[in-house]
Motif scaffolding. Structure first.
Motif, PDB file in Angstrom:
ATOM      1  N   GLN A   1     -36.366  43.476 -73.137  1.00  0.00           N
ATOM      2  CA  GLN A   1     -37.279  44.397 -73.837  1.00  0.00           C
ATOM      3  C   GLN A   1     -36.823  45.845 -73.726  1.00  0.00           C
ATOM      4  O   GLN A   1     -37.271  46.691 -74.507  1.00  0.00           O
TER       5      GLN A   1
ATOM      6  N   CYS B   1     -47.956  41.554 -76.135  1.00  0.00           N
ATOM      7  CA  CYS B   1     -46.610  41.853 -75.642  1.00  0.00           C
ATOM      8  C   CYS B   1     -46.288  43.299 -75.986  1.00  0.00           C
ATOM      9  O   CYS B   1     -46.564  43.747 -77.100  1.00  0.00           O
ATOM     10  N   LEU B   2     -45.676  43.998 -75.037  1.00  0.00           N
ATOM     11  CA  LEU B   2     -45.298  45.390 -75.279  1.00  0.00           C
ATOM     12  C   LEU B   2     -44.302  45.503 -76.436  1.00  0.00           C
ATOM     13  O   LEU B   2     -44.196  46.555 -77.061  1.00  0.00           O
TER      14      LEU B   2
ATOM     15  N   HIS C   1     -44.526  33.844 -69.957  1.00  0.00           N
ATOM     16  CA  HIS C   1     -44.293  34.783 -71.069  1.00  0.00           C
ATOM     17  C   HIS C   1     -43.016  35.596 -70.821  1.00  0.00           C
ATOM     18  O   HIS C   1     -42.163  35.712 -71.710  1.00  0.00           O
ATOM     19  N   GLU C   2     -42.895  36.137 -69.611  1.00  0.00           N
ATOM     20  CA  GLU C   2     -41.717  36.972 -69.304  1.00  0.00           C
ATOM     21  C   GLU C   2     -40.453  36.115 -69.269  1.00  0.00           C
ATOM     22  O   GLU C   2     -39.391  36.539 -69.739  1.00  0.00           O
TER      23      GLU C   2
ATOM     24  N   HIS D   1     -38.953  35.571 -72.568  1.00  0.00           N
ATOM     25  CA  HIS D   1     -38.160  36.695 -73.100  1.00  0.00           C
ATOM     26  C   HIS D   1     -36.677  36.537 -72.751  1.00  0.00           C
ATOM     27  O   HIS D   1     -35.810  36.979 -73.512  1.00  0.00           O
TER      28      HIS D   1
HETATM   29 NI    NI Z   1     -43.695  40.219 -73.798  1.00  0.00          NI
END
Ligand code: NI
Length: 156
Positions: free
Chosen positions: A52, A93-94, A135-136, A139
């Motif tokens: 990210q 999510c950012l 979730h992470e 990524h």
């Molecule tokens: Ni995320």
């Protein structure tokens, strides 16, 4: 220590598979510090993965910030090696600003990883923490929660 720019969902880097960290170099230490700074700067984020911020390494940080004594968790080369049950939570999510949706995740998991010092640890997680770890971890394989959302995405 520095706040890094968070990539958003049109960025192709978010779709790449990240590489394992072979050694905790000063560069990795700085990455972890910067990721924590970046996470806290958002004000409402609870997790951030290295892709990210444009770095394709298997690293993520989590801080649920449920109380004042909350300590960040750093996961390097994480491996979720056991899961059971299921739970459905609203996720955001950012990297996907302004959108939320329900995702099914395991209710319970076990994960091993290295911490920020490169020391191995093993932990169990349930509830929000388990959801956040999944979730992470996604990524790191180029997967966004929007790929797994049940039904419609909610837009702000
Ligand atoms: Ni995320």
């Amino acid at each position: 220590m520095a706040v890094r720019n968070i990539l958003t969902d049109e960025d192709p880097l978010l779709r790449k598979t990240s590489r394992e960290v072979s050694e905790i170099t000063p560069r990795i230490e700085t990455l972890v510090e910067d990721m924590l700074d970046t996470l806290y700067e958002t004000g409402n984020g609870i997790g951030l993965a290295a892709p990210q911020v444009g770095v394709l390494r298997r690293v993520f940080v989590i801080d649920l910030q449920e109380d004042e004594d909350s300590q960040p968790l750093v996961f390097i080369n994480p491996e979720i090696y056991e899961t059971d049950g299921s739970q459905v939570n609203q996720e955001g999510c950012l990297s996907v600003p302004g959108r939320w949706g329900e995702v099914e995740r395991p209710a319970h998991l076990r994960v091993r990883a290295l911490n920020a010092k490169g020391e191995p640890f093993d932990m169990e997680a349930t509830g929000l923490l388990a959801t956040c770890i999944c979730h992470e971890n996604d990524h790191l394989d180029g997967i966004l929660f929007t790929d797994k959302v049940i039904g419609e995405l909610d837009e702000a």
